[in-house]
Design a protein around this motif. Structure first.
Motif, PDB file in Angstrom:
ATOM      1  N   LEU A  72     -11.771  41.439 -34.307  1.00 46.39           N
ATOM      2  CA  LEU A  72     -12.666  41.847 -33.225  1.00 46.39           C
ATOM      3  C   LEU A  72     -12.954  40.718 -32.235  1.00 46.39           C
ATOM      4  O   LEU A  72     -12.847  40.914 -31.025  1.00 46.39           O
ATOM      5  CB  LEU A  72     -13.973  42.393 -33.810  1.00 46.39           C
ATOM      6  N   TRP A  73     -13.309  39.535 -32.722  1.00 44.35           N
ATOM      7  CA  TRP A  73     -13.660  38.448 -31.816  1.00 44.35           C
ATOM      8  C   TRP A  73     -12.489  38.047 -30.918  1.00 44.35           C
ATOM      9  O   TRP A  73     -12.656  37.936 -29.703  1.00 44.35           O
ATOM     10  CB  TRP A  73     -14.198  37.267 -32.605  1.00 44.35           C
ATOM     11  N   ILE A  76     -11.958  40.620 -28.187  1.00 43.88           N
ATOM     12  CA  ILE A  76     -12.951  40.592 -27.121  1.00 43.88           C
ATOM     13  C   ILE A  76     -12.739  39.401 -26.187  1.00 43.88           C
ATOM     14  O   ILE A  76     -12.829  39.530 -24.972  1.00 43.88           O
ATOM     15  CB  ILE A  76     -14.375  40.555 -27.722  1.00 43.88           C
ATOM     16  N   VAL A  77     -12.432  38.249 -26.750  1.00 47.59           N
ATOM     17  CA  VAL A  77     -12.402  37.013 -25.985  1.00 47.59           C
ATOM     18  C   VAL A  77     -11.112  36.836 -25.179  1.00 47.59           C
ATOM     19  O   VAL A  77     -11.149  36.377 -24.045  1.00 47.59           O
ATOM     20  CB  VAL A  77     -12.619  35.806 -26.925  1.00 47.59           C
ATOM     21  N   ARG A  79      -7.687  37.634 -23.042  1.00 45.48           N
ATOM     22  CA  ARG A  79      -7.145  38.587 -22.077  1.00 45.48           C
ATOM     23  C   ARG A  79      -5.621  38.602 -22.131  1.00 45.48           C
ATOM     24  O   ARG A  79      -4.993  39.610 -21.893  1.00 45.48           O
ATOM     25  CB  ARG A  79      -7.579  38.220 -20.660  1.00 45.48           C
ATOM     26  N   ARG A  84      -3.408  36.333 -28.587  1.00 45.61           N
ATOM     27  CA  ARG A  84      -4.080  37.174 -29.588  1.00 45.61           C
ATOM     28  C   ARG A  84      -3.538  36.908 -30.986  1.00 45.61           C
ATOM     29  O   ARG A  84      -2.456  36.378 -31.167  1.00 45.61           O
ATOM     30  CB  ARG A  84      -3.915  38.642 -29.208  1.00 45.61           C
TER      31      ARG A  84
END
Length: 137
Positions: A72-73, A76-77, A79, A84
């Protein structure tokens, strides 16, 4: 938010466990090292850290696994798709090839391979670290 709280709690407990590992080093060893002329730094590097090495290895593995499995983190962080984590990549792979389960399975096996290699390499240290405080019955 519950997963974030759980992650922060698990990361907060690591210094406590490391502290407990160093508190288990007997005071007599520190006194003997002082008599031999060891300073604090030399005592840490030559005596305390080797004694706490199994716990350090176990905590390192737990930290690596926690970072490896984050979803999750980083979602979210970040782009950029190149930044990722593996877990996000597996989720995207599953979304792109719903009918090709073999592609998803191959990606999952490749993602789990570093974890299995680390477990095999550090197995001895991990078992020592987990059984360090065990009492023989």
């Amino acid at each position: 938010m519950n997963s974030m709280r759980r992650r922060l709690l698990s990361m907060a407990i690591l210094p406590f466990l490391l502290r407990q590992a160093f508190l288990q080093v007997p005071r007599d060893l520190q006194d003997a090292a002082a008599l031999d002329g060891y300073g604090h730094l030399r005592f840490m590097t030559r005596v305390a850290v080797p004694l706490a090495r199994p716990m350090i290895a176990a905590l390192s593995l737990f930290s690596f696994f926690a970072a490896w499995n984050q979803y999750l983190w980083p979602l979210i962080v970040t782009r950029d798709a190149r930044l990722r984590t593996v877990q996000i990549g597996l989720r995207q792979l599953r979304g792109e090839s719903v009918n090709d389960i073999n592609v998803t399975l191959a990606g999952t096996v490749l993602a789990a391979l570093p974890l299995f290699i680390l477990l095999l390499v550090f197995q001895k240290q991990l078992v020592r670290g987990l059984t360090a405080g065990a009492v023989k019955g």
